[in-house]
Motif scaffolding. Structure first.
Motif, PDB file in Angstrom:
ATOM      1  N   LEU A   1       0.813  -1.225   0.000  1.00  0.00           N
ATOM      2  CA  LEU A   1       0.000   0.000   0.000  1.00  0.00           C
ATOM      3  C   LEU A   1       0.847   1.276   0.000  1.00  0.00           C
ATOM      4  CD1 LEU A   1      -2.697  -1.081   2.623  1.00  0.00           C
ATOM      5  CD2 LEU A   1      -3.152  -0.621   0.205  1.00  0.00           C
ATOM      6  N   VAL A   2       2.136   1.148   0.371  1.00  0.00           N
ATOM      7  CA  VAL A   2       3.002   2.334   0.347  1.00  0.00           C
ATOM      8  C   VAL A   2       4.100   2.237  -0.712  1.00  0.00           C
ATOM      9  CG1 VAL A   2       2.586   2.996   2.769  1.00  0.00           C
ATOM     10  CG2 VAL A   2       4.505   1.490   2.217  1.00  0.00           C
ATOM     11  N   ALA A   3       4.073   1.160  -1.504  1.00  0.00           N
ATOM     12  CA  ALA A   3       5.093   0.990  -2.548  1.00  0.00           C
ATOM     13  C   ALA A   3       5.036   2.164  -3.528  1.00  0.00           C
ATOM     14  CB  ALA A   3       4.870  -0.329  -3.278  1.00  0.00           C
ATOM     15  N   GLY A   4       6.175   2.812  -3.741  1.00  0.00           N
ATOM     16  CA  GLY A   4       6.225   3.936  -4.679  1.00  0.00           C
ATOM     17  C   GLY A   4       6.052   5.287  -3.998  1.00  0.00           C
ATOM     18  N   THR A   5       5.970   5.294  -2.667  1.00  0.00           N
ATOM     19  CA  THR A   5       5.842   6.560  -1.933  1.00  0.00           C
ATOM     20  C   THR A   5       7.161   7.338  -1.984  1.00  0.00           C
ATOM     21  OG1 THR A   5       4.243   5.571  -0.419  1.00  0.00           O
ATOM     22  CG2 THR A   5       5.365   7.556   0.357  1.00  0.00           C
ATOM     23  N   PRO A   6       7.115   8.650  -2.262  1.00  0.00           N
ATOM     24  CA  PRO A   6       8.345   9.454  -2.239  1.00  0.00           C
ATOM     25  C   PRO A   6       9.028   9.338  -0.864  1.00  0.00           C
ATOM     26  CG  PRO A   6       6.538  10.711  -3.217  1.00  0.00           C
ATOM     27  CD  PRO A   6       5.950   9.436  -2.688  1.00  0.00           C
TER      28      PRO A   6
ATOM     29  N   LEU B   1       8.210  11.811   2.041  1.00  0.00           N
ATOM     30  CA  LEU B   1       6.895  11.591   2.656  1.00  0.00           C
ATOM     31  C   LEU B   1       6.921  10.367   3.568  1.00  0.00           C
ATOM     32  CD1 LEU B   1       3.871  12.270   2.949  1.00  0.00           C
ATOM     33  CD2 LEU B   1       3.448  10.939   0.876  1.00  0.00           C
TER      34      LEU B   1
ATOM     35  N   MET C   1       6.082  10.118   7.520  1.00  0.00           N
ATOM     36  CA  MET C   1       5.076   9.186   8.048  1.00  0.00           C
ATOM     37  C   MET C   1       5.690   8.321   9.146  1.00  0.00           C
ATOM     38  SD  MET C   1       3.397   8.051   4.375  1.00  0.00           S
ATOM     39  CE  MET C   1       2.203   6.824   4.938  1.00  0.00           C
TER      40      MET C   1
ATOM     41  N   LEU D   1       0.577  16.615   5.035  1.00  0.00           N
ATOM     42  CA  LEU D   1       0.477  15.542   4.045  1.00  0.00           C
ATOM     43  C   LEU D   1       0.792  14.171   4.650  1.00  0.00           C
ATOM     44  CD1 LEU D   1       2.027  17.497   1.060  1.00  0.00           C
ATOM     45  CD2 LEU D   1      -0.356  16.751   1.263  1.00  0.00           C
TER      46      LEU D   1
ATOM     47  N   ALA E   1      -1.671  11.038   4.567  1.00  0.00           N
ATOM     48  CA  ALA E   1      -1.236   9.756   4.015  1.00  0.00           C
ATOM     49  C   ALA E   1      -1.458   8.618   5.017  1.00  0.00           C
ATOM     50  CB  ALA E   1       0.241   9.833   3.610  1.00  0.00           C
TER      51      ALA E   1
ATOM     52  N   ALA F   1      -0.326   7.829  -0.107  1.00  0.00           N
ATOM     53  CA  ALA F   1       1.110   8.104  -0.176  1.00  0.00           C
ATOM     54  C   ALA F   1       1.736   7.803  -1.544  1.00  0.00           C
ATOM     55  CB  ALA F   1       1.829   7.329   0.931  1.00  0.00           C
ATOM     56  N   PRO F   2       1.370   6.681  -2.192  1.00  0.00           N
ATOM     57  CA  PRO F   2       1.994   6.433  -3.493  1.00  0.00           C
ATOM     58  C   PRO F   2       1.232   7.112  -4.637  1.00  0.00           C
ATOM     59  CG  PRO F   2       0.905   4.444  -2.650  1.00  0.00           C
ATOM     60  CD  PRO F   2       0.503   5.565  -1.780  1.00  0.00           C
TER      61      PRO F   2
ATOM     62  N   VAL G   1      -1.395  12.093  -2.568  1.00  0.00           N
ATOM     63  CA  VAL G   1      -0.661  12.782  -1.494  1.00  0.00           C
ATOM     64  C   VAL G   1       0.841  12.817  -1.821  1.00  0.00           C
ATOM     65  CG1 VAL G   1      -0.049  12.760   0.950  1.00  0.00           C
ATOM     66  CG2 VAL G   1      -2.383  12.233   0.273  1.00  0.00           C
ATOM     67  N   GLY G   2       1.351  11.716  -2.345  1.00  0.00           N
ATOM     68  CA  GLY G   2       2.763  11.673  -2.746  1.00  0.00           C
ATOM     69  C   GLY G   2       3.070  12.687  -3.838  1.00  0.00           C
TER      70      GLY G   2
ATOM     71  N   GLN H   1       1.559  15.512  -4.320  1.00  0.00           N
ATOM     72  CA  GLN H   1       1.551  16.854  -3.725  1.00  0.00           C
ATOM     73  C   GLN H   1       2.874  17.141  -3.003  1.00  0.00           C
ATOM     74  OE1 GLN H   1      -0.265  19.360  -4.147  1.00  0.00           O
ATOM     75  NE2 GLN H   1       0.047  20.701  -2.392  1.00  0.00           N
ATOM     76  N   ILE H   2       3.419  16.109  -2.343  1.00  0.00           N
ATOM     77  CA  ILE H   2       4.734  16.268  -1.694  1.00  0.00           C
ATOM     78  C   ILE H   2       5.793  16.610  -2.743  1.00  0.00           C
ATOM     79  CG2 ILE H   2       6.650  14.771  -0.935  1.00  0.00           C
ATOM     80  CD1 ILE H   2       5.417  15.681   1.491  1.00  0.00           C
TER      81      ILE H   2
END
Lengths: 299, 299
Positions: free
Chosen positions: A30-35, A38, A42, A118, A122, B155-156, B159-160, B162-163
C-alpha cells in the motif's frame, strides 16, 4: 495481576506493534512507490515510542473471543495509524502548536508544516487500505470495520471532538460539553478499538456491545486521567509540561470538580468497565487491569 | 458531439452531483452527530461549484458497462469528497496559500486554519465510509474499491504527488520528475475514477485496464492543459490568476517545451485515450468527448 506485571505486558506488546508498524511502513504494498521524504515523515509520526494502548486493547479483545491474532494485528496497526495521524495534525501550529512529542521534535518541526499535513493525510488514507486488505476475515466483516472506523475516527467522532476542543479554547464549558467533547475526541477511537476486536473475532452482537461499552468507559477514563495529570502530575514522571490546559485557558473537569471528585469519577468508570467484562471471569482479567492502568496511571 | 453539447452535459451532471453531495452532507448517517461548525466547513469545502469531472467520468464508465447508476453515484461522491479535501488542504497557508477558490474564500479564510485542516480530515474519512456503505454492490467489490482508493489517493498516489510538487518549489525539475509528479498528483485520482467505474459495473479485467489507461491519459492531459492555461490563458475566462506557477518558481512542462510542443503532447494523450475506448464504438463517444474537453478547455 500486579500493576508492574501489566505494565511489562503492555511494554512487550508496544514493542511488537512498533516492529509491525515499521515493517508496514517500509514494505507493505500500500506504500510501494511513496516518495522517500513523505515516507520518512510518516515513519517519524508513527514510530514514536507510544504506549500503543489502542492496538493492545484490540488484540486483547480478539484474544478474549479466540479470534485470529494476525487479523487482529493488522486492524490494530490501522487504528494506530489513525491515532498517529491525529497527533501529527493536532501538534500543528494552527492547532495545539506543540514542538515536542515524547521528547522528540513533532513532525512539522522535524520536517515542515506542509509535510506534516500531508504525512497525516497519508497515514489516514493508509489506515483504510490496511483494514481493507486483512485477508483472514471476510469482506463483509472488513466492510463493517471500515464503516464503523469512518464514523468513529471522522466528523461525528474523533475529528468532531477535536473541533469542539479547539472551539472551547479560552471559553468556559459546561460539564456536559466537556464530556461530549472527550467522548468524541478520545473515547471514540479507544471504544472503536475494543468493538473492532469483537468484530474481528466474530463475537456475538451482545458481546460486541459489551466491548464497545467497556471501551467507552476506558476512553473517558483515559482522558480524565490525562486532565488529572495535567493538574496534579509530576512533570518528571508524566514526561510533559504540567498545567498546559490551565495556561491555554482550557477548562477541564479536573478544574471544575477538583481532584477528589475526579478520582471518584475515575473509580466509577473503572467499575463500569469491569462490569462489562465480568461474564468472562478470569479470562477478562487483563482487560480489567487495562482499565485500572489507564485510570490510575502516573504518566 | 459538439463541444457546446458536451459542456451542457457536464454542467447538468455537475448540478446533480452537487445536489447529492448536499444531501450526503446533511443527512447521511455517516455524518449524524457532527458538530455544526465542522459540518459547515465541510460543506463549504465540497459545495464549491466545481466541474465534478471525476464523478462525471466514473458515472459515464459505469453507464458504458451497464452498471448500477445509484452505486456509481455513491462511489462518485466519495471520489469528489477526496478531491475536495485535497483542495482544502492544498489551499492552506503552509501549502499553496490561496485565499480564493472559484471566487469564494477558501475554507481556512472563511473559517480558520485549524477548522480547514479538520474539515479536510473529516472529508477524507467520510469518503471511505461512503464507499463501504454502497449497498448495491458486493462487499468484495467494495473492498477492491477501498484498497485501490487507499493507494491512488494516498502516499503512493495523490498525497505523494503533492509532496513532490511542494518539494520542487523554486527548484529546477526534469521532464521525468514533472511527469511523475503530475501522474501522481492529478492523474492518480482521475484514473481511479475511471477504473472504479469499471469495478462498480463488474467489467472484465481487460476493460478495467482499458479504463485505467484511459483515465491516466485524461489525468495527465488535465494537468498539462492546466499548465498551458497558466502560461497562456485569459485570466477572465480561466477565472484565476495567470502566471502563478512561474511567479512561485514552479517549473512546468509548458515552460520547458513551450506552447507548441505541449499542444502536440496533448493531442497524443487524447489519441491514447480514444484508443482505449475505440472497441466500444458510438457508446464510447462521450468518453472521447470528455478527453477532448479536458485537453482543449479554455477554463
Amino acid at each position: 495481576m500486579k500493576t508492574g506485571e501489566f505494565e511489562a505486558l503492555l511494554k512487550t506488546s508496544a514493542s511488537a506493534v512498533g516492529d509491525f508498524l515499521d515493517d508496514t511502513l517500509s514494505s507493505n504494498q500500500l506504500v510501494a512507490g511513496t516518495p522517500h521524504h513523505l515516507l520518512n515523515a510518516m515513519r517519524h509520526g508513527v514510530l514514536n515510542g507510544g504506549k500503543r494502548l489502542r492496538p493492545f486493547l484490540l488484540c486483547e479483545v480478539v484474544k478474549l473471543f479466540d479470534g485470529n491474532p494476525k487479523a487482529a494485528m493488522q486492524v490494530a496497526l490501522a487504528v494506530e495509524c489513525i491515532h498517529s495521524y491525529s497527533l501529527v495534525h493536532d501538534d500543528l501550529p494552527a492547532m495545539d502548536d506543540d514542538d515536542l512529542r515524547r521528547g522528540k521534535p513533532t513532525v512539522h518541526k522535524a520536517f515542515d508544516e506542509a509535510t506534516a499535513i500531508l504525512a497525516g493525510d497519508a497515514l489516514l488514507t493508509l489506515a483504510f487500505g490496511l483494514v481493507a486488505s486483512v485477508e483472514a476475515i471476510s469482506a463483509e466483516t472488513r466492510i463493517k470495520l471500515i464503516t464503523l472506523l469512518s464514523k468513529k475516527a471522522g466528523a461525528p467522532g474523533m475529528v468532531g471532538g477535536q473541533i469542539l476542543d479547539m472551539q472551547a479554547n479560552g471559553k468556559p464549558r459546561s460539564e456536559i460539553e466537556i464530556t461530549r467533547m472527550q467522548a468524541m475526541k478520545t473515547g471514540a477511537l479507544i471504544s472503536y478499538a475494543c468493538e473492532a476486536g469483537a468484530l474481528v473475532a466474530g463475537a456475538s452482537e451482545e458481546d460486541r456491545t459489551r466491548m464497545r461499552r467497556y471501551g467507552e468507559n476506558v476512553g473517558i477514563a483515559f482522558q480524565l486521567a490525562d486532565d488529572l495529570l495535567d493538574e496534579t502530575g509530576d512533570a518528571a514522571i508524566v514526561g510533559k509540561t504540567i498545567g498546559k490546559d490551565r495556561e491555554q485557558g482550557k477548562q477541564t473537569l479536573a478544574q471544575i470538580y477538583g481532584k477528589r471528585a475526579l478520582e471518584d469519577r475515575l473509580a466509577a468508570l473503572v467499575k463500569g468497565a469491569e462490569e462489562m467484562v465480568e461474564p468472562f471471569g478470569e479470562r477478562g482479567a487483563i482487560l480489567v487491569e487495562a482499565a485500572r492502568f489507564v485510570s490510575y496511571r502516573k504518566h
